[in-house]
Design a protein around this motif. Structure first.
Motif, mmCIF file in Angstrom:
data_model
loop_
_atom_site.group_PDB
_atom_site.id
_atom_site.type_symbol
_atom_site.label_atom_id
_atom_site.label_comp_id
_atom_site.label_asym_id
_atom_site.label_seq_id
_atom_site.Cartn_x
_atom_site.Cartn_y
_atom_site.Cartn_z
ATOM 1 N N TRP A 245 -13.516 -7.279 -8.492
ATOM 2 C CA TRP A 245 -12.981 -7.420 -7.123
ATOM 3 C C TRP A 245 -12.796 -8.881 -6.769
ATOM 4 N N SER A 271 -8.644 -8.829 0.518
ATOM 5 C CA SER A 271 -9.872 -8.152 0.075
ATOM 6 C C SER A 271 -9.605 -6.683 -0.212
ATOM 7 N N GLY A 274 -7.737 -6.296 -3.453
ATOM 8 C CA GLY A 274 -8.663 -6.374 -4.574
ATOM 9 C C GLY A 274 -9.318 -5.039 -4.867
ATOM 10 N N LEU A 275 -9.646 -4.280 -3.816
ATOM 11 C CA LEU A 275 -10.218 -2.946 -3.982
ATOM 12 C C LEU A 275 -9.197 -1.974 -4.563
ATOM 13 N N TYR A 278 -8.624 -2.401 -8.236
ATOM 14 C CA TYR A 278 -9.719 -1.896 -9.064
ATOM 15 C C TYR A 278 -9.386 -0.513 -9.614
#
Length: 421
Positions: A245, A271, A274-275, A278
């Motif tokens: 992340w 942010s 980034g999740l 994943y």
């Protein structure tokens, strides 16, 4: 740029809004059911993890919804579309703030979209642009909610089944609800992106089907690989997530994303990206992205191999003997098939769109810009516009569909770039 009329609200938009809120309520209900089962059986750790995912997802979605509410109120002429007869809080800031604090802002956006859509589609009242605006925001919020909750929850449920070597009805319900939520999000998001195309009517269901398949076939093995890894090394899955992340957030920052209208909001977006990364690829910047996609999928392939090898080394030989071989064969093949479907989509179903980097002074304004041009959306800025267009989804549609291409100049040079993947 070719100009077109912004898409009007239709009965399909209304149906998608209704199904969207039903999917949201079913997913939420299954979460509560699973959490209750964990608590009653004394599985307090898994209960805490599940509740934590639910709270995190809700807070993130409410924050996005609140940021967008604040941004929209500052748009010139936006209040004309959201007057007293509209329902998305109007200018009642305190009421809106209270609803978001109580984690009800997302639900009320659903209710607002359905009510506004009913007024436009069934009663033939004005407000079509605002109804479309609401559905586009909901599509983006559902995308965020899916990867903040549904995808992690699906991983958790598979992890629980692997750890206990048994499955209860409630776990199958949760898996089905999470999978349905992810599947619906993929189709709905693709449909909203297509709304910004002039040739929207020509984009058949085959495009959405292929788009859905390649996303599902890439996400599914990723989720299973994470669940397998966490089943043998549960203490390391958090470290694995935080490490990736952090790298993904830095990569989003390096791409200079410009999605939100404030610095704090932009870092929230990075942010969240980034999740999402994943679990799945998500284009966030305009320009040539073939290289980015290649880097991402290469990295995720290596990471997936590491996860599977780790599970193979630490697995329980007795409990996994029945399914170890099918898993090791099916997961790589599924991921490969997903990449093939993605390639098929971009080769055969993805509209070949280009936008000019700019016109040379003196060039005629009616020169053709592209094989298929973008819908004329006026992204809101300081200039008042009578057309209400959702700039957030327009931004993602630009990233997804367009490839910048320099028009042939008077000297005959052409700076065309190859189609994006």
């Amino acid at each position: 740029m070719e100009r077109g009329t912004f898409s009007k609200y239709s009965w399909t938009d209304f149906v998608f809004s209704v199904i969207g809120v039903c999917t949201f309520l079913v997913d939420w209900g299954s979460d509560v059911w699973v959490a209750t089962e964990f608590y009653c059986r004394g599985d307090f750790f898994w209960f805490g993890v599940l509740v934590g995912l639910m709270v995190l997802s809700s807070v993130v979605v409410q924050m996005f919804s609140w940021f967008w509410f604040k941004y929209d109120r500052e748009l010139p002429g936006f209040s004309e579309h959201t007057g007293a007869k509209s329902v998305l809080f109007g200018d009642r800031v305190k009421l809106s703030c209270l609803l978001h604090v109580l984690q009800l802002g997302f639900l009320f956006r659903h209710i607002s979209a359905i009510r506004q859509g009913f007024r436009v589609w069934w009663r033939k009242e004005e407000g079509s642009e605002y109804a479309v605006y609401l559905t586009h925001d909901l599509s983006m919020l559902r995308l965020i909610e899916t990867f903040c909750e549904s995808a992690p929850q699906l991983t958790l449920m598979i992890h629980v089944i692997l750890r206990t070597n048994k499955a209860r009805t409630v776990q199958f319900v949760s898996i089905a609800a999470s999978t349905t939520s992810i599947a619906w999000m993929v189709v709905d998001y693709h449909r909203c992106l297509r709304a910004f195309l002039i040739d929207k009517a020509k984009q058949g269901w085959g495009s959405s089907l292929i788009y859905f398949l390649w996303n599902l076939l890439l996400i599914a093995p990723r989720v299973v690989a994470l669940a397998l890894f966490s089943s043998v090394l549960p203490g390391y899955i958090a470290a694995h997530f935080l490490m990736l992340w952090f790298v993904f957030v830095l990569w989003a920052w390096q791409q200079r994303t410009n999605f939100m209208d404030s610095v704090g909001g932009e870092w929230l977006y990075r942010s969240t990206v980034g999740l999402i990364w994943y679990f799945s690829w998500f284009n966030v910047a305009e320009g040539q992205t073939r290289g980015r996609s290649l880097i991402y999928h290469s990295f995720m392939t290596i990471d997936g191999v590491i996860l599977l090898v780790t599970w193979w080394c630490y697995r329980d030989l007795v409990q996994t003997d029945a399914f170890v071989l099918p898993l090791l064969i099916s997961l790589p093949l599924t991921y490969l098939l997903g990449l093939l479907f993605k390639t098929l989509y971009y080769c055969c179903f993805h509209p070949k769109l280009w936008r000019p980097l700019g016109r040379e002074p003196g060039l005629p304004s009616d020169l053709p810009d592209a094989e298929v041009s973008f819908r004329d959306f006026s992204i809101q800025d300081s200039t008042p516009s009578s057309t209400l267009v959702n700039k957030r989804m327009a931004c993602h549609a630009t990233n997804f569909y367009t490839d910048q291409r320099v028009l042939r100049n008077p000297h005959g040079t052409n700076g065309a770039e190859p189609p994006r993947l």
